[in-house]
Write an enzyme that holds these catalytic residues in place. Structure first.
Site, short mmCIF file in Angstrom:
data_model
loop_
_atom_site.label_atom_id
_atom_site.label_comp_id
_atom_site.label_asym_id
_atom_site.label_seq_id
_atom_site.Cartn_x
_atom_site.Cartn_y
_atom_site.Cartn_z
N GLU A 1 41.90 -3.29 31.69
CA GLU A 1 41.51 -3.97 30.44
C GLU A 1 40.69 -5.20 30.77
O GLU A 1 39.71 -5.53 30.10
CB GLU A 1 42.76 -4.37 29.64
CG GLU A 1 42.47 -4.98 28.26
CD GLU A 1 42.25 -6.49 28.24
OE1 GLU A 1 41.82 -7.02 27.20
OE2 GLU A 1 42.49 -7.15 29.27
N GLU A 2 41.10 -5.89 31.85
CA GLU A 2 40.46 -7.16 32.20
C GLU A 2 39.01 -6.96 32.62
O GLU A 2 38.23 -7.91 32.62
CB GLU A 2 41.24 -7.86 33.31
CG GLU A 2 42.66 -8.28 32.91
CD GLU A 2 42.69 -9.38 31.86
OE1 GLU A 2 41.60 -9.80 31.42
OE2 GLU A 2 43.79 -9.81 31.48
N ASP B 1 48.75 -7.32 23.78
CA ASP B 1 48.19 -7.73 25.07
C ASP B 1 49.15 -8.78 25.62
O ASP B 1 50.00 -8.51 26.46
CB ASP B 1 46.77 -8.26 24.83
CG ASP B 1 46.01 -8.54 26.12
OD1 ASP B 1 46.65 -9.03 27.06
OD2 ASP B 1 44.80 -8.27 26.17
N ASP C 1 49.49 -12.90 30.51
CA ASP C 1 48.46 -11.88 30.32
C ASP C 1 48.40 -10.93 31.51
O ASP C 1 47.79 -11.25 32.52
CB ASP C 1 47.10 -12.58 30.14
CG ASP C 1 45.97 -11.62 29.86
OD1 ASP C 1 46.24 -10.43 29.64
OD2 ASP C 1 44.81 -12.07 29.86
N HIS D 1 44.42 -16.62 32.98
CA HIS D 1 43.66 -15.98 34.07
C HIS D 1 43.67 -16.78 35.38
O HIS D 1 42.82 -16.57 36.23
CB HIS D 1 42.21 -15.69 33.65
CG HIS D 1 42.10 -14.57 32.66
ND1 HIS D 1 40.90 -14.08 32.21
CD2 HIS D 1 43.05 -13.82 32.03
CE1 HIS D 1 41.12 -13.10 31.34
NE2 HIS D 1 42.41 -12.93 31.21
N HIS E 1 48.05 -3.45 28.23
CA HIS E 1 47.43 -3.22 29.55
C HIS E 1 48.34 -3.73 30.65
O HIS E 1 49.19 -4.58 30.43
CB HIS E 1 46.02 -3.79 29.62
CG HIS E 1 45.89 -5.28 29.71
ND1 HIS E 1 45.88 -5.96 30.91
CD2 HIS E 1 45.71 -6.24 28.76
CE1 HIS E 1 45.70 -7.26 30.68
NE2 HIS E 1 45.60 -7.46 29.39
#
Ligand code: ZN
Length: 641
Positions: free
Chosen positions: A407-408, A436, A370, A538, A360
């Site tokens: 995706e998130e 990922d 990420d 994140h 993603h």
């Protein structure tokens, strides 16, 4: 299953003739090489040559450049920057020689904050910053485009109420509160990102079911902060103001766009009303840093929470008492375009059998780990495969690559794409290889054995993955197989090296873009990645500085991931007979059933003998299919008793 058996049998006849013809020729003019599962000896020789050429192409310098480009700005789904990156990827793939490069657009329900606030109004006044601190060492932390704290798909709302601490926010935590005479009905529940882990969207649904009016989830330093080691910018763990953003969608009920359950959000598609959408949370929620959560916890004066509810802050964690807060969340929940970028290299012999690769693109902020570590590895992979193609290589089967979007939010891009092409995928998809986060750990704190290689795969592909790792190079210069066995022994604190069958995690949950292919289309999947110390997930500190100073300063792990990803893809694309080991699949099924019986004490209540017998049949049939492979598995795929 039908497709694979047919494919195997058809390929078997073709493969056998080819094997006989080629092995006669091979005896005269080619030195014997190591066998490869699913390859005739002659084709194994050619494959090894191709793989040697492939492994020499990816470069750490280029991986670092890709990483810098992808992490230059925050690029959440539906942002201008993420859309520019989609165009950038499409242009690069065309330059690299990929075919049929296409942008697939989906109009989906998106969610972003208009404004958020949190104040404590009793017993003292305090206003949460809901922002992360800048550090001079890392200029990216001063970028004003970084968002405040928010959860994707939180409901909008304005709540003033008492605060109750509910540990991890799992159902048993609310049971304990009830036992202590505490109800959360109409209250603001404060929970932590937790160990044992539970998905934040599960915490949200649980709070909603318990009748809470609002939910706050904070990062306790016990999990990802100073208790674990040095914090950013000096180390890999989360500093006091780091915020773990994320979505709280109930995507385990409806994955993808909440308003198109089961069909694709192509432009013009029908959408259900928001009130009917089952995956949307109904209460407002916010993620907090521990710095913003601490005043709420330390000002409570009610009964002390039990020992296992205490976190790592130097205060006493209590159930409740005296703390009142005001939470206000105003979300813009509206339809926005997402873009999946797609490209392929058509197969020369079996163009209607697809090996799919994907990663993603969207990130909560800069996406250092990420997903941009995965994106950098993917761009080196597509560059390397493109170069082989320009040297005249064409795989037997078609290789398809996708850059997913959203995706998130709810695994949205891959789910909508999977729904759009479901009929083709059910017939043609050999396997999906997902990456990922390619490097979710700090090489600088990993010790002499390095980062852990932590793949998961359906059991039928586990043996070929282990076999392939023997030929992939690890950053240490050793084979990835050796590095993998060493870190796996270290991580499990075992005194003996693991069996091959213990290396691959075959229990695949959700949580990334493989979900639609495995859980909805029933296709085999593999997830690849390295892991280690990583506490800025994140948050805005998950950026290029983190990766280039702390995570993977040499970018060797990014390249190692490109190598194993590419080798697995090439083997699946070029095998004479697809290297599925259904015997291994049967053995894993038996293990799962055994665990289920143990954990739930099923044995006394339910007779599962017939199921055991059917699994044994399946395992036996699977193993006998394996025996027709040009090279049969040499190691028995047994599990420790
Ligand atoms: Zn991700």
């Amino acid at each position: 299953m039908g497709f694979f058996l047919r494919t195997i049998l058809l390929s078997f006849v073709a493969g056998l003739l080819l094997t006989l013809a080629l092995s006669a020729q091979l005896k005269q003019d080619v030195a014997p090489t190591a066998p490869i599962l699913g390859f005739s000896p002659a084709h194994a020789t050619a494959e090894h040559q191709l793989e040697t050429a492939f492994q020499s192409i990816p470069s750490p310098e280029k991986a670092s450049d890709w990483h810098h480009t992808f992490t230059a700005e925050p690029h959440p789904a539906a942002s201008e920057r993420n859309s520019q990156l989609a165009d950038f990827i499409a242009a690069e793939w065309r330059k690299q020689g990929w075919e049929d490069v296409a942008l697939r657009r989906y109009d989906v329900l998106h969610s972003r904050p208009r404004s958020v606030s949190l104040e404590m109004i009793a017993p003292i006044a305090f206003t949460a910053s809901l922002r992360e601190d800048a550090y001079d060492a890392d200029p990216d932390t001063k970028n004003s485009a970084v968002s405040s704290s928010y959860f994707g798909y939180s409901a909008s709302g304005d709540v003033t109420a008492e605060v109750v601490y509910a540990h991890s926010g799992n159902p048993e935590d609310y049971d304990l509160l009830r036992k202590n005479g505490i109800s959360v009905k109409g209250k603001i529940v404060l929970v932590r990102y937790s160990n044992p882990y539970s998905y934040r969207g599960f915490k949200a649904l649980t709070a909603e079911r318990e009748g809470a009016a609002a939910l706050l989830i904070y990062s306790d330093p016990a999990e990802d902060g100073f208790t674990r080691g040095k914090v950013f910018p000096d180390g890999p763990w989360g500093p006091e103001s780091h915020i773990q953003r994320g979505a709280i969608t109930y995507d385990y009920i409806v994955p993808g766009d909440p308003t198109t359950p089961g069909w694709a959000s192509v432009p013009g598609a029908k959408h259900i009303a928001l009130e009917e959408a089952r995956s949307l949370p109904k209460i407002p929620a916010l993620p907090l840093s521990w710095r913003d959560a601490k005043p709420l916890i330390e000002n409570m004066n009610g009964p002390e929470a039990p020992k296992d509810w205490q976190g790592a802050l130097p205060i006493t964690y209590r159930f409740t008492g005296a703390v009142k807060a005001h939470v206000k969340v105003d979300m813009d929940t509206s339809m926005q375009p997402y873009t999946v970028v797609e490209a392929r290299i058509h197969g020369g012999e079996l163009p209607d059998e697809w090996v799919l690769l994907g990663n993603h693109r969207d990130a909560w902020a800069f996406g250092g780990v990420d997903p941009s570590s995965g994106t950098a590895s993917m761009m080196e992979l597509t560059r390397s495969l493109g170069e082989l193609k320009q040297r005249g290589m064409r795989p037997r089967r078609t290789i398809v690559v996708c850059s997913w979007d959203g995706e998130e939010y709810a695994l949205t891009g891959s789910t909508e794409w999977g729904e759009q092409f479901a009929d083709d995928l059910k017939k043609k998809l050999v396997a999906y290889l997902n990456v990922d986060e390619s490097v979710a750990g700090a090489a600088t704190t990993a010790g002499p054995e390095g980062l852990s290689f932590a793949p998961s795969a359906v059991a039928s592909l586990a043996p070929m993955l282990v076999e392939t790792s023997r030929d992939a190079r690890a950053p240490s210069g050793k084979s990835l197989y050796e590095a993998w066995r060493a870190t796996s022994m270290r991580d499990s604190k075992a005194s003996v090296r693991p069996l091959d069958s213990e290396l691959v995690e075959t229990r695949i949950g959700s949580g990334s873009d493989h979900t639609v292919f495995l859980n909805h289309l029933g296709r085999p999947v593999i997830n690849l990645g390295f892991t280690g110390d990583y506490g800025v997930y994140h948050s805005m500190y998950d950026d290029h500085y983190w990766m280039s100073r702390i995570g993977d300063p040499t970018f060797e792990y990014h390249v190692a991931l490109t190598r194993i990803w590419g080798l697995v893809a090439l083997r699946l694309a070029n095998a004479d007979i697809l290297p599925f080991d259904f015997g291994a699949n049967g053995a894993a099924l038996e293990k799962f059933l055994h665990e289920l019986e143990q954990k739930n004490k099923l044995k006394s209540r339910l007779n599962l003998n017939k199921l055991h017998a059917r699994i044994a049949d399946f395992e036996k049939a699977g193993s006998s299919i394996c025996s027709i492979l040009p090279v049969t598995p040499t190691r028995t795929w047994n599990f420790r008793a």
